[in-house]
Scaffold this motif. Sequence first.
Motif, PDB file in Angstrom:
ATOM      1  N   SER A 144      49.598  32.565  14.004  1.00 32.52           N
ATOM      2  CA  SER A 144      50.621  31.472  14.981  1.00 32.52           C
ATOM      3  C   SER A 144      49.784  31.525  16.814  1.00 32.52           C
ATOM      4  N   ALA A 145      48.798  32.610  16.841  1.00 35.22           N
ATOM      5  CA  ALA A 145      48.189  32.518  18.314  1.00 35.22           C
ATOM      6  C   ALA A 145      47.405  31.379  18.004  1.00 35.22           C
ATOM      7  N   ASN A 146      46.287  31.667  16.823  1.00 38.89           N
ATOM      8  CA  ASN A 146      46.003  29.950  17.244  1.00 38.89           C
ATOM      9  C   ASN A 146      45.659  29.264  16.761  1.00 38.89           C
ATOM     10  N   TYR A 147      47.163  28.601  16.187  1.00 39.74           N
ATOM     11  CA  TYR A 147      48.131  27.616  16.056  1.00 39.74           C
ATOM     12  C   TYR A 147      47.998  27.021  17.354  1.00 39.74           C
ATOM     13  N   GLU A 148      48.781  28.271  17.909  1.00 37.53           N
ATOM     14  CA  GLU A 148      49.550  28.033  19.121  1.00 37.53           C
ATOM     15  C   GLU A 148      48.090  27.401  20.552  1.00 37.53           C
ATOM     16  N   ILE A 149      47.314  28.253  20.104  1.00 38.29           N
ATOM     17  CA  ILE A 149      46.224  27.827  21.364  1.00 38.29           C
ATOM     18  C   ILE A 149      45.564  26.200  20.865  1.00 38.29           C
ATOM     19  N   LYS A 150      45.103  26.568  19.484  1.00 32.03           N
ATOM     20  CA  LYS A 150      45.216  25.022  18.391  1.00 32.03           C
ATOM     21  C   LYS A 150      45.910  23.848  19.720  1.00 32.03           C
ATOM     22  N   GLN A 151      46.925  24.177  19.644  1.00 31.16           N
ATOM     23  CA  GLN A 151      48.104  22.938  20.430  1.00 31.16           C
ATOM     24  C   GLN A 151      47.912  22.755  20.800  1.00 31.16           C
ATOM     25  N   LYS A 152      47.966  23.936  22.050  1.00 31.72           N
ATOM     26  CA  LYS A 152      47.544  24.387  23.561  1.00 31.72           C
ATOM     27  C   LYS A 152      46.599  22.812  23.959  1.00 31.72           C
ATOM     28  N   ASP A 153      44.942  23.235  23.096  1.00 31.32           N
ATOM     29  CA  ASP A 153      43.706  22.694  23.453  1.00 31.32           C
ATOM     30  C   ASP A 153      44.515  21.018  23.453  1.00 31.32           C
ATOM     31  N   ASN A 154      45.045  20.615  22.205  1.00 32.66           N
ATOM     32  CA  ASN A 154      45.500  19.200  22.315  1.00 32.66           C
ATOM     33  C   ASN A 154      46.519  18.284  22.737  1.00 32.66           C
ATOM     34  N   ALA A 155      46.850  19.068  23.592  1.00 34.36           N
ATOM     35  CA  ALA A 155      48.140  18.816  24.761  1.00 34.36           C
ATOM     36  C   ALA A 155      46.936  18.732  25.592  1.00 34.36           C
ATOM     37  N   LEU A 156      46.398  19.749  25.645  1.00 35.17           N
ATOM     38  CA  LEU A 156      45.827  19.638  27.389  1.00 35.17           C
ATOM     39  C   LEU A 156      44.886  18.059  27.402  1.00 35.17           C
ATOM     40  N   ALA A 157      43.899  18.256  25.992  1.00 40.38           N
ATOM     41  CA  ALA A 157      42.573  16.867  25.222  1.00 40.38           C
ATOM     42  C   ALA A 157      44.364  15.462  26.116  1.00 40.38           C
ATOM     43  N   LYS A 158      45.399  15.276  25.562  1.00 38.08           N
ATOM     44  CA  LYS A 158      46.018  14.159  25.417  1.00 38.08           C
ATOM     45  C   LYS A 158      46.440  13.893  27.019  1.00 38.08           C
ATOM     46  N   ALA A 159      46.862  15.068  28.023  1.00 35.84           N
ATOM     47  CA  ALA A 159      46.375  14.727  29.214  1.00 35.84           C
ATOM     48  C   ALA A 159      45.719  14.583  30.075  1.00 35.84           C
ATOM     49  N   LYS A 160      44.572  14.873  29.968  1.00 39.06           N
ATOM     50  CA  LYS A 160      43.100  14.199  30.760  1.00 39.06           C
ATOM     51  C   LYS A 160      43.641  13.247  30.117  1.00 39.06           C
ATOM     52  N   SER A 161      43.315  12.478  29.118  1.00 40.58           N
ATOM     53  CA  SER A 161      42.959  11.148  28.339  1.00 40.58           C
ATOM     54  C   SER A 161      44.480  10.494  29.279  1.00 40.58           C
ATOM     55  N   ILE A 162      45.769  10.588  29.443  1.00 46.55           N
ATOM     56  CA  ILE A 162      46.438  10.006  29.688  1.00 46.55           C
ATOM     57  C   ILE A 162      46.374  10.144  31.287  1.00 46.55           C
TER      58      ILE A 162
END
Length: 596
Positions: A524-542
Amino acid sequence: MSHNHQGQPPADIHHNESDGESGSTTQRARDKQAKLTQIGQILKSTNTQNGFAQAQQDADRALKANKIILNQRFVLDSSIGAGGMGSVYKAQDLRRVEASDNNPYVAIKVLSGDFKNHPDAFVALQREASRSAKLSHPNIVTVYDFDRDGDTVFMTMELLQGEDLDSLIKRHEGKGLPKNKALPIIADFCRALSFAHKKGVIHCDLKPANIFLDKEGAKVLDFGIARLAIKTKDHFDAGRIGAFTPGYASLEMFHKETPQPSDDVFAAAIIAYELLTGRHPYDGQSAPVALGLNRQPEPVKGLSSRQWRALSNALQLEAANRTPSIDLFLKGLIGPSKFAGLVPIVASAAVIAAVAVGYVIYSGDYQLKKKVSETLNAAQTCFQKNDFNCTIDNANVILKIESNHAQAKELLAKARDAKARFELEQQIDELQSVAKLCLSNNDFSCASKALDEALVLTPENQELLALQQKVNDRAREHSENISSLLIGAKECFEKKYFNCTIEKAKQALGVEADNTEAQSLLQSANYEIKQKDNALAKAKSILTDGQDCFKKYDYSCAIAKAESALAFVENYAPAIKLKKDAERAIANAKKAITIE
């Protein structure tokens, strides 16, 4: 090598030894060796549709086309098989024929060319013959002699009728034999190994193809690369010629460590597993590969917990965790009471006395009393040496002659009582060893079960009670440690400290590798970190798009992009700053318009 599949032997081995061909004796010997080498290569070939069966037929046709006689005595009749050191043939012994022996046939092992050229090969076969000849036991094949004919080196042994375990296991592939049929076979070859180990001989190449089943039971063959566990004058080690079988060799053999009985225990356990299940415990992988892949044998259905524990301990890949002796393995698998009955009968004073009974009855009272006295002395000597089976045998012989013999009765009762105590102590020691092994592996359930069984046999045993307390204390500490780590991991997860969660979950798994709650938290923690990294990447792009809008004075676009980035990453500082800058720019523009 390829060979003729149309019923004809290769053209270059058609010459007959009796054809009167010219040439010296040396040349004829070389021709004979060449024929045997080629026939051996045919026998080893499996490059046919039917594999070994076809190769054997072709080899037999070649034998018939080439009458080969070794030392003007042994006429090779047909092929039996091919192994690491050479080929085996059925042969007629002309000396037995001359003596009108009802069974003039023997088995002959001929050293292959590959091994013959090795400097130690001749010594290896000689050692096989001499060691096997010394290993006189009902479950070990009888070896008669070792000899050579020119460059042809061979060994003669008894000819067996039946099949090897390799064929039997293949016929029952995937299902195995019923337990009541497999266990007697296992007991037979384990008895052979036990006897050999007591003589200082380790087999080192035990495999199904080296165990043969005939009407008398299982017999172990091919001590060809067996190594003496005791030091010999020449320090010869046949393992140097590298002829062990990877699927049955212990990890220590791969590391070229000094041979130990536990090497044979490992191979015997693999064969036992194959007999019971019809499959290899490590899916045919060698010990180093199985260890690298962390393979674990599946439990065998139909075995009691004690039997599976015995088999599992013998299958351990590392010697430190493996059952050290074949006797302990067999006793755990068969059971102490049955194991005692499986010990082979060796000629002793008791047996001699029993055979002599028929004589003493007709030899008068003096001879009868003399025989009773001698047998009583033998029984007393056996008792002093703690050989209780020998004592019981001798006492029973006396009581058959003189049913009310007081000393024999007393000695029989003492021996039975001492034997029962000895077997009880052995059973307790074995259970204690199992408990210690389980404790070292943090398997507290296994340790407790073994100790419970032992304490049923000796409830007041202080050493066992202390060990039980140690197991309970370690189990409690283990549980408390796991609980503490899991609580910390869950608290970190709730606070979204995912790296903290991962660290504590890994610590918990280091203590208990199969803890499902720790595994779940880690995932679960690994999944949340992955989701967090994905969200950060999208936020940076926007946000990059928003900054482009700001540069073009499109402040409304910049604010919209900043808010979109904040939707992916809450409190994302660069997005907050961009939004504030855009709002401030709009406010300044409005002020400028008002002034005009």
